[in-house]
Design a protein around this motif. Structure first.
Motif, PDB file in Angstrom:
ATOM      1  N   LYS A  43      16.388  -4.299  -7.415  1.00  0.00           N
ATOM      2  CA  LYS A  43      15.233  -4.102  -6.537  1.00  0.00           C
ATOM      3  C   LYS A  43      15.691  -3.887  -5.094  1.00  0.00           C
ATOM      4  CE  LYS A  43      12.968  -7.940  -7.479  1.00  0.00           C
ATOM      5  NZ  LYS A  43      11.824  -8.886  -7.524  1.00  0.00           N
ATOM      6  N   LEU A  44      14.932  -3.082  -4.362  1.00  0.00           N
ATOM      7  CA  LEU A  44      15.165  -2.894  -2.938  1.00  0.00           C
ATOM      8  C   LEU A  44      14.501  -4.029  -2.174  1.00  0.00           C
ATOM      9  CD1 LEU A  44      14.347   0.939  -2.685  1.00  0.00           C
ATOM     10  CD2 LEU A  44      16.617  -0.110  -2.803  1.00  0.00           C
ATOM     11  N   THR A  45      14.862  -4.189  -0.912  1.00  0.00           N
ATOM     12  CA  THR A  45      14.174  -5.182  -0.078  1.00  0.00           C
ATOM     13  C   THR A  45      12.851  -4.581   0.393  1.00  0.00           C
ATOM     14  OG1 THR A  45      15.143  -4.421   2.010  1.00  0.00           O
ATOM     15  CG2 THR A  45      16.401  -6.041   0.722  1.00  0.00           C
ATOM     16  N   ALA A  46      11.991  -5.436   0.906  1.00  0.00           N
ATOM     17  CA  ALA A  46      10.680  -4.977   1.364  1.00  0.00           C
ATOM     18  C   ALA A  46      10.816  -3.922   2.458  1.00  0.00           C
ATOM     19  CB  ALA A  46       9.869  -6.159   1.872  1.00  0.00           C
ATOM     20  N   ARG A  47      11.745  -4.130   3.367  1.00  0.00           N
ATOM     21  CA  ARG A  47      11.913  -3.170   4.471  1.00  0.00           C
ATOM     22  C   ARG A  47      12.509  -1.848   3.974  1.00  0.00           C
ATOM     23  NH1 ARG A  47      10.650  -5.559   9.168  1.00  0.00           N
ATOM     24  NH2 ARG A  47      10.641  -7.853   9.192  1.00  0.00           N
ATOM     25  N   GLU A  48      13.373  -1.915   3.011  1.00  0.00           N
ATOM     26  CA  GLU A  48      13.920  -0.680   2.440  1.00  0.00           C
ATOM     27  C   GLU A  48      12.824   0.121   1.739  1.00  0.00           C
ATOM     28  OE1 GLU A  48      18.533  -2.141   1.537  1.00  0.00           O
ATOM     29  OE2 GLU A  48      16.934  -2.472   0.044  1.00  0.00           O
ATOM     30  N   ARG A  49      11.919  -0.569   1.105  1.00  0.00           N
ATOM     31  CA  ARG A  49      10.803   0.108   0.442  1.00  0.00           C
ATOM     32  C   ARG A  49       9.893   0.778   1.468  1.00  0.00           C
ATOM     33  NH1 ARG A  49       9.884  -5.210  -3.321  1.00  0.00           N
ATOM     34  NH2 ARG A  49      11.313  -4.646  -5.017  1.00  0.00           N
ATOM     35  N   PHE A  54       7.462   5.622   4.397  1.00  0.00           N
ATOM     36  CA  PHE A  54       7.012   6.282   5.621  1.00  0.00           C
ATOM     37  C   PHE A  54       7.957   7.401   6.073  1.00  0.00           C
ATOM     38  CE2 PHE A  54       4.942   2.011   6.245  1.00  0.00           C
ATOM     39  CZ  PHE A  54       3.638   2.476   6.102  1.00  0.00           C
ATOM     40  N   ASP A  55       7.379   8.361   6.791  1.00  0.00           N
ATOM     41  CA  ASP A  55       8.152   9.477   7.330  1.00  0.00           C
ATOM     42  C   ASP A  55       9.309   8.954   8.180  1.00  0.00           C
ATOM     43  OD1 ASP A  55       6.191  11.014   6.186  1.00  0.00           O
ATOM     44  OD2 ASP A  55       5.247  11.614   8.074  1.00  0.00           O
ATOM     45  N   ASP A  56      10.498   9.462   7.929  1.00  0.00           N
ATOM     46  CA  ASP A  56      11.701   9.093   8.695  1.00  0.00           C
ATOM     47  C   ASP A  56      11.960   7.589   8.698  1.00  0.00           C
ATOM     48  OD1 ASP A  56      12.052  11.805   9.419  1.00  0.00           O
ATOM     49  OD2 ASP A  56      10.610  11.554  11.050  1.00  0.00           O
ATOM     50  N   GLY A  57      11.345   6.867   7.762  1.00  0.00           N
ATOM     51  CA  GLY A  57      11.580   5.430   7.673  1.00  0.00           C
ATOM     52  C   GLY A  57      10.991   4.622   8.802  1.00  0.00           C
ATOM     53  N   ALA A  58      10.120   5.253   9.627  1.00  0.00           N
ATOM     54  CA  ALA A  58       9.616   4.580  10.828  1.00  0.00           C
ATOM     55  C   ALA A  58       8.243   3.965  10.574  1.00  0.00           C
ATOM     56  CB  ALA A  58       9.528   5.566  11.980  1.00  0.00           C
ATOM     57  N   TYR A  59       8.065   2.733  10.991  1.00  0.00           N
ATOM     58  CA  TYR A  59       6.763   2.093  10.891  1.00  0.00           C
ATOM     59  C   TYR A  59       6.633   1.054  12.003  1.00  0.00           C
ATOM     60  CZ  TYR A  59       9.431  -1.579   8.445  1.00  0.00           C
ATOM     61  OH  TYR A  59      10.351  -2.535   8.110  1.00  0.00           O
ATOM     62  N   THR A  60       5.405   0.729  12.346  1.00  0.00           N
ATOM     63  CA  THR A  60       5.107  -0.274  13.362  1.00  0.00           C
ATOM     64  C   THR A  60       4.698  -1.562  12.660  1.00  0.00           C
ATOM     65  OG1 THR A  60       4.353   1.413  14.919  1.00  0.00           O
ATOM     66  CG2 THR A  60       3.628  -0.860  15.318  1.00  0.00           C
ATOM     67  N   GLU A  61       5.441  -2.625  12.911  1.00  0.00           N
ATOM     68  CA  GLU A  61       5.174  -3.892  12.237  1.00  0.00           C
ATOM     69  C   GLU A  61       4.160  -4.713  13.016  1.00  0.00           C
ATOM     70  OE1 GLU A  61       7.605  -7.722  10.345  1.00  0.00           O
ATOM     71  OE2 GLU A  61       8.698  -6.008  11.193  1.00  0.00           O
ATOM     72  N   VAL A  62       3.305  -5.409  12.266  1.00  0.00           N
ATOM     73  CA  VAL A  62       2.292  -6.266  12.862  1.00  0.00           C
ATOM     74  C   VAL A  62       2.584  -7.715  12.479  1.00  0.00           C
ATOM     75  CG1 VAL A  62      -0.174  -6.826  12.916  1.00  0.00           C
ATOM     76  CG2 VAL A  62       0.559  -4.445  12.747  1.00  0.00           C
ATOM     77  N   PHE A  98      -1.580   2.597   6.269  1.00  0.00           N
ATOM     78  CA  PHE A  98      -1.284   1.171   6.464  1.00  0.00           C
ATOM     79  C   PHE A  98      -0.637   0.618   5.194  1.00  0.00           C
ATOM     80  CE2 PHE A  98      -4.293   2.114   9.694  1.00  0.00           C
ATOM     81  CZ  PHE A  98      -4.082   1.213  10.718  1.00  0.00           C
ATOM     82  N   ALA A  99       0.154  -0.430   5.361  1.00  0.00           N
ATOM     83  CA  ALA A  99       0.849  -0.988   4.198  1.00  0.00           C
ATOM     84  C   ALA A  99       1.205  -2.447   4.428  1.00  0.00           C
ATOM     85  CB  ALA A  99       2.119  -0.189   3.905  1.00  0.00           C
ATOM     86  N   TYR A 100       1.322  -3.160   3.321  1.00  0.00           N
ATOM     87  CA  TYR A 100       1.938  -4.486   3.357  1.00  0.00           C
ATOM     88  C   TYR A 100       2.938  -4.552   2.207  1.00  0.00           C
ATOM     89  CZ  TYR A 100      -1.302  -5.898  -0.412  1.00  0.00           C
ATOM     90  OH  TYR A 100      -2.000  -6.001  -1.577  1.00  0.00           O
ATOM     91  N   ALA A 101       4.023  -5.315   2.427  1.00  0.00           N
ATOM     92  CA  ALA A 101       5.079  -5.413   1.426  1.00  0.00           C
ATOM     93  C   ALA A 101       5.535  -6.859   1.311  1.00  0.00           C
ATOM     94  CB  ALA A 101       6.259  -4.523   1.813  1.00  0.00           C
ATOM     95  N   HIS A 102       5.385  -7.423   0.117  1.00  0.00           N
ATOM     96  CA  HIS A 102       5.884  -8.779  -0.106  1.00  0.00           C
ATOM     97  C   HIS A 102       7.405  -8.788   0.012  1.00  0.00           C
ATOM     98  CE1 HIS A 102       2.099  -9.191  -2.774  1.00  0.00           C
ATOM     99  NE2 HIS A 102       1.854  -9.715  -1.593  1.00  0.00           N
ATOM    100  N   ALA A 243      12.802   4.349  -5.876  1.00  0.00           N
ATOM    101  CA  ALA A 243      12.807   5.504  -4.978  1.00  0.00           C
ATOM    102  C   ALA A 243      11.900   6.610  -5.517  1.00  0.00           C
ATOM    103  CB  ALA A 243      14.229   6.022  -4.786  1.00  0.00           C
ATOM    104  N   ASP A 244      12.021   6.895  -6.813  1.00  0.00           N
ATOM    105  CA  ASP A 244      11.181   7.907  -7.434  1.00  0.00           C
ATOM    106  C   ASP A 244       9.710   7.488  -7.391  1.00  0.00           C
ATOM    107  OD1 ASP A 244      10.798  10.353  -9.028  1.00  0.00           O
ATOM    108  OD2 ASP A 244      10.287   8.981 -10.655  1.00  0.00           O
ATOM    109  N   CYS A 245       9.461   6.220  -7.607  1.00  0.00           N
ATOM    110  CA  CYS A 245       8.104   5.691  -7.571  1.00  0.00           C
ATOM    111  C   CYS A 245       7.472   5.903  -6.197  1.00  0.00           C
ATOM    112  CB  CYS A 245       8.124   4.206  -7.925  1.00  0.00           C
ATOM    113  SG  CYS A 245       6.516   3.389  -7.859  1.00  0.00           S
ATOM    114  N   LEU A 246       8.177   5.525  -5.152  1.00  0.00           N
ATOM    115  CA  LEU A 246       7.640   5.650  -3.801  1.00  0.00           C
ATOM    116  C   LEU A 246       7.493   7.104  -3.384  1.00  0.00           C
ATOM    117  CD1 LEU A 246       9.549   2.668  -2.182  1.00  0.00           C
ATOM    118  CD2 LEU A 246       7.074   2.832  -2.550  1.00  0.00           C
ATOM    119  N   ASP A 247       8.338   7.974  -3.900  1.00  0.00           N
ATOM    120  CA  ASP A 247       8.193   9.402  -3.633  1.00  0.00           C
ATOM    121  C   ASP A 247       6.883   9.922  -4.212  1.00  0.00           C
ATOM    122  OD1 ASP A 247       9.379  11.875  -2.560  1.00  0.00           O
ATOM    123  OD2 ASP A 247       9.440  12.512  -4.656  1.00  0.00           O
TER     124      ASP A 247
END
Length: 525
Positions: A43-49, A54-62, A98-102, A243-247
């Motif tokens: 499994k990947l980590t939450a941040r890797e997922r 997201f585009d270019d791996g960039a996201y704003t964390e809340v 928007f997203a959340y990841a355990h 990776a295929d799933c998230l694609d």
């Protein structure tokens, strides 16, 4: 006395350095050991997922620095930042999501009060912004140490799932365990993705099953991706790796509007509108009893042969897929003659009904491709509730206000013809191919019922049966019978199919069909 003041700029620099160090520590996670354990499970980590989503791996964390406030049961000494869930927003193909990841590395991704409040907040933000919400689920359920506060947290999530239903697209991606009450949130969302080997969903696990029923079963066999993708219908999409799933999650989002007030995102068309579909005449056998793959028909009709099928492994006698026609997103519901001759049954009706409801909620026009011999007969189907389940599909179509176009390829018999978006239940345009047969039942069965006495009294019953069968076909099942009565708008050549569908949908793009004023309907259960 000389007073020495601290240099303000140096004090600020120190605080900024402290903040950067804290952020870096939060981003790394609890420990390298926890990260290695996560990867050892495949499994990947939450941040890797999130980076893959997201585009270019960039996201704003809340609320990345959020910590729980629980005391007792050992939690007072364990207060990691994020509290086991990462929330925020980013862009997918340039559009806000928007997203959340355990984060399974923190408390096993279990849900406590602070964890739940973070999810509540991001769900509310998504609703206010009118943008899709994606949940990356990998958690051990309610945090036992926080007791009822954790359970109340789940209640808040479920309430928001329901409140946002039909307002913004909600997608659940199961990337680890999702058990007990936690499984209800994905079940309330629009689409569920699962990954083979690492995803599990169940209300009661194998140990409880064995204790209660005596059955021995593994977690994967009980609630893995394949059982839910082929048997229960819980998972709409099943993949071999994350990776295929998230694609594919990204691809699905590219076909959906941000909310129910928007139209689906259109693309500049590059497949000619007037492209003739000559191959259809060969793909669909004239003999109504011969099977064929409806997916090949869909590929011939839609832009560049590309479509995105939902529940491809479950209820395969019905195909539900998203595609583009002249660059416009369209939902397609079709009978599949290659499986069970394309009959409607309990699962097929459920599958199609939910898909029709989703498309209608998010302004996606519907094309229904009909080649149906009827509903599946049998004691299991009747006792299983085929009446109420079949009524769900009828309800969904009758309630839909988006543009609706029906095309009858070969046969359309009995109640199944009515249910598959016939003119009588409100489709806007009904088309048929020259070989269509629309009737209460097939000619063989009808002749045996209508002319039963004449056949029995004839010197040669078999010869008489053939004569009456042809008579029934000629009078009540010829290709123009329905058109003559206004139940089909036109009989078209198969080669014209793509052009005529696009033309009908273009005319209907400004359709306005208000529903009666009511709180809500009471659909069949």
């Amino acid at each position: 006395m000389t007073v020495v003041h601290e240099n303000p700029s140096r004090a600020t620099e120190g605080r900024i350095a402290e903040l950067r160090a804290l952020r870096a520590a939060v981003h790394r996670g609890p420990s390298d050991r926890a990260t290695e354990a996560q990867r050892a499970k495949g499994k990947l980590t939450a941040r890797e997922r999130l980076a893959l989503l997201f585009d270019d791996g960039a996201y704003t964390e809340v609320e990345g620095l959020r910590r729980h406030r629980a005391t007792g049961f050992g939690l007072e000494d364990k207060r990691p930042h994020t509290d086991g869930v990462i929330t925020g927003w980013g862009r997918v193909f340039g559009r806000v999501v928007f997203a959340y990841a355990h984060d399974f590395r923190v408390f096993g991704g279990s849900l406590g009060e602070a964890h739940a409040e973070k999810i509540h907040k991001i769900m509310d933000m998504a609703a206010k912004a009118g943008a899709p919400l994606v949940g990356l689920c990998d958690g051990a359920g309610a945090r036992i140490q926080e007791g009822v506060s954790a359970l109340a947290g789940y209640g808040g999530i479920f309430q928001r799932n329901v409140r946002n239903s039909g307002v913004i697209p909600q997608i659940s991606v199961i990337m680890g365990p999702c058990a007990g009450g936690a499984a209800y949130s994905p079940a309330l969302t629009d689409f569920v993705f699962m990954v083979r080997g690492t995803s599990q969903m169940f209300i009661t696990g194998p140990d409880v099953v064995k204790a209660v029923t005596g059955e021995t079963i593994t977690q994967d066999a009980l609630g893995g991706a394949d059982p839910h993708g082929t048997l229960s219908g819980v998972a709409g999409f099943v993949h071999d790796d994350e990776a295929d799933c998230l694609d594919d999650v990204r691809h699905l989002l590219s076909l959906l509007p941000g909310n129910n007030r928007e139209q689906p995102p259109a693309e500049q068309p590059s497949d000619p509108v007037d492209r003739r579909t000559e191959a259809l005449a060969d793909l669909v056998p004239a003999d109504p009893h011969r099977p064929y793959d409806m997916r090949r028909v869909i590929e011939e009709i839609v832009d560049h042969g590309e479509h995105f099928e939902v529940h491809s492994g479950w209820a395969a006698n019905v195909v539900c897929t998203l595609a583009r026609l002249d660059g416009q997103v369209t939902g397609i519901v079709a009978n599949q003659p290659a499986t069970l001759a394309g009959v409607l049954d309990i699962d097929g009706s459920e599958k199609a009904a939910r898909f029709v409801q989703f498309c209608d909620a998010f302004n996606i026009p519907l094309v229904t491709l009909v080649d149906v011999p009827g509903f599946l007969p049998g004691v299991d189907q009747e006792h299983g509730g085929i009446i109420r389940h079949g009524a769900k599909l009828l309800y969904a179509y009758c309630n839909a206000t988006v543009p609706r176009v029906q095309l009858i390829l070969r046969k359309a018999y009995g109640g199944a013809y009515i249910v598959m978006d016939s003119r009588s239940i409100g489709c806007d345009v009904s088309l048929a191919w020259p070989g269509n047969e629309i009737a209460v039942m097939g000619a063989e069965g009808a002749a045996d019922v209508v002319f039963r006495r004449e056949i029995a009294a004839a010197p040669d019953p078999e010869l008489a049966r053939k004569r009456y069968l042809e008579e029934y076909r000629e009078q009540l099942m010829h290709p123009y019978y329905a058109a003559e009565r206004g139940l089909v708008d036109d009989v078209i050549e198969p080669a014209e199919t793509r052009t005529r569908l696009i033309d009908a949908l273009a005319v209907l793009r400004t359709k306005y069909a208000p529903l009666p004023s009511r709180k809500h309907g009471n659909q069949p259960q």
